[in-house]
Design a protein around this motif. Structure first.
Motif: not given
Lengths: 471, 178
Positions: A223-227, A229-230
């Motif tokens: 998980w890298r907190g990509s927009a 993905h969010w």
């Protein structure tokens, strides 16, 4: 060039003044994204373990070990070690099953229903309430499986192609229960895990040792907190909440079908589904408070679990308690109104028979005592609320005891009437499941963030960004 | 595919609002292959990226329909086709009794597909990603906000893009090693 850049910055400042911050009221003032992250993840990443945690883990761990021993003994000897017999063939096993699974319901209510209702205060307590659900359902699931008598054949409950050529009977409420409880556990686990993913990434990035980075890293799945993905994450999170909402209502409804579908006087009544669901949420909130009050004290998390949270939980407990009280009234009224002699007799026996003391206890607590929650002083005092919650949990256990045991012990035929007494094993196995539950919660508190970090960040006013329409 | 010396450039911001504005400016400047990273979801940022629609609900719906139909036909097949039993003359396809299990299967199918669909569409689990090569990126899960522009973007030019990102009020702009 520098001038141009300056102009650009000015433009950004001008735009920033149009950002509308939202107001947070359920979080102590003075927090930032960094302090929230540090404070919650420190509980997991710190090397210092509170003495209270060690003592509790030791004590409840011993109880959990006792459960293992009692289980082994039961596998060897059979369910004869319990006090169950005809006519009271359900006894403690089903009482405890219903009690535990009811407790789980508050977790789903907090995480799913309150999310859909945009009750922001839930963000501080949803994570550990969901964990509570998982461990409570594990303790609940233990009982019907052991009660099968030959628990090693429990997989026969599932429809799978077998050489015997037989299938489960899908018209039976007991098979519905298998599907309801196993679906409930799976969906609760999915929901809980999805909620954990961003926080696991936080722990991965902040862990000081290699083992932590590897384990949390694997669990966070990159998980890298990509927009983007969010966006999908949020969509899936809300969908799961929407799915868990009817599910949680259905689970205790199906549990109540185990009783209501049967013809036993005292069970065969249509008030059972709503009354069971309300009772489940009522006892579940009591358990949430029993867990939250010591946790916030020991770990100093008063900033996140504020008096406002305790107050709100107590209000929900009171509201569902009133529904339960209404259930008791309707239950007795319908027994009289039905004109059925068996129904009338079982209800009168409940109020004045051999188990009447339990009925009187549960009525005095669930109908009368719970009214103390109208007082703001009680709702905002952690210690008083803790005591009230423990009393409510005990009363809800008695409610299930009366429903299961008292109804069965006075059957249609006086020749089959008999008393039920729990044995040493009945009582200590129940204590063992409390040990298992508490031990599981303690492990969870130590190794996973017990408060949802990313959802607390969302409570901060600076998390809310509204841009003007594109120019 | 040609080997690029770096994967892209990443700009660090200190507030969600700065990230949202920067994303808008970058999009207005014509950049397309970019992504924003934040410690929580920000609706404004994903819309500025032009990412308004996800297929997660569709996957979830299909999973729910499959689960529900599967639940019904499981019971129908068992009680009507494979092992019919006459119990008190009741119909074999006594569907009202099948509702509970159908309902549970619907929820189970929909929930599993919501989670797995979200993960699959996000390309997770993904153990390696170039942005993790930037040491300060660890703060993306704490309190910092990042905007990355890939070197594969047609408009990407290491010097111009670098200056452009700096001009957006970034605290710091760094290269992302491949």
């Amino acid at each position: 060039m520098a001038d141009e850049q300056h102009k650009h910055e000015e433009h950004i400042d001008e735009m920033s003044s149009h950002l509308l911050p939202a107001k947070a009221t359920i979080l102590a003032p003075g927090h930032t994204f960094a302090t929230v992250t540090d404070k919650i993840s420190a509980v997991v990443l710190s090397r210092d373990t509170p003495a209270a945690w060690l003592i509790a883990t030791g004590g409840f761990g011993l109880l959990a070990v006792w459960l293992l021993f009692a289980t082994a003994y039961q596998l060897a000897r059979g369910i004869g070690i319990w006090g169950v017999n005809v006519p009271v063939a359900w006894g403690f096993a089903i009482v405890n099953f219903v009690w535990w699974i009811g407790i789980g319901h508050a977790g789903t209510l907090i995480s799913a229903i309150l999310l859909l209702l945009k009750q922001k205060w839930r963000n501080s307590i949803n994570r550990f309430a969901e964990a509570m659900t998982l461990f409570a359902v594990m303790c609940a699931g233990y009982y019907p499986v052991m009660h099968l008598g030959r628990p090693w054949l429990a997989y026969w409950l599932f429809p799978y192609p077998n050489t015997m050529g037989v299938w489960p009977q899908f018209r039976s409420a007991l098979v519905w229960d298998v599907f309801a409880v196993s679906t409930y556990f799976t969906v609760s686990l999915i929901f809980w895990y999805q909620g954990l993913i961003p926080d696991l990434a936080t722990l991965r990035d902040r862990s000081q040792n290699k083992a932590g980075r590897i384990i949390y890293g694997i669990l966070a799945m990159g998980w890298r907190g990509s927009a983007r993905h969010w966006k999908r994450y949020d969509s899936s999170y809300r969908l799961l909440a929407g799915l868990a909402t009817p599910l949680v209502i259905s689970v205790h409804t199906v549990v109540s079908f185990d009783f209501a579908i049967a013809l036993v006087p005292g069970w065969h009544t249509s008030i059972f589904p709503p009354y069971f669901v309300a009772g489940a949420i009522y006892s579940g909130f009591a358990m949430v408070l029993v867990l939250a009050i010591p946790i916030r004290r020991i770990y100093g998390l008063d900033d996140f679990i504020t008096i406002k949270h305790l107050d709100n939980c107590a209000k929900l407990m009171l509201a569902t308690g009133e529904i339960v009280a209404y259930g008791y009234i309707i239950e007795s009224f319908m027994a009289w109104y039905s004109g059925d002699i068996y129904d009338r007799y079982v209800m009168l026996d409940r109020m004045g028979g051999k188990y009447a003391v339990f009925y009187i206890c549960l009525i005095s607590i669930n109908v009368f005592f719970v009214q103390v929650l109208w007082l703001r002083r009680i709702r905002t005092s952690p210690s008083l609320l803790f005591i009230a919650s423990v009393i409510v949990l005990a009363a809800m256990w008695l409610e299930r005891f009366v429903i299961v045991v008292q109804s069965l012990h006075r059957d249609f035929l006086p020749s089959s009437w008999a008393m039920y007494y729990p044995t040493f094993w009945d009582i200590t196995q129940f204590l063992g499941t409390i040990g298992l539950f508490a031990f599981g919660m303690l492990m969870f508190i130590r190794f996973l963030p017990m408060i949802s970090i990313f959802e607390i960040r969302e409570l901060l006013p600076e998390a809310h960004v509204t841009l003007q329409e594109a120019d | 595919m040609r080997e690029l010396p770096i994967w892209g450039l990443i700009a660090e911001f200190t507030s969600a609002a700065d990230l949202a504005l920067a994303t808008r400016r970058a999009r207005e400047a014509g950049y397309r292959r970019m992504d924003a990273y934040s410690p929580f979801g920000i609706e404004a940022v994903s819309s500025e990226l032009g990412f308004e629609y996800t297929r997660v609900p569709l996957v979830c719906l299909l999973g729910g329909i499959l689960g529900g139909l599967g639940g019904f036909f499981l019971q129908y097949w068992i009680h009507v086709l494979n092992f019919p039993q006459n119990i008190g003359g009741r119909p074999l396809n006594s569907w009202p009794a099948y509702i509970v299990v159908m309902f549970e299967c619907t929820i189970l199918g929909a929930s599993l597909s919501a989670l797995l669909g979200m993960l699959a569409l996000n390309g997770l689990p993904q153990p390696y990603h170039p942005v993790f090569n930037v040491p300060r990126f660890a703060l993306a899960s704490k309190d910092r906000f990042f905007l990355a522009i890939e070197s594969a973007d047609p408009k990407f030019d290491i010097h111009n893009t670098f200056r452009f990102l700096q001009g957006l009020g970034a605290r710091d702009v760094q290269e992302i090693p491949n």
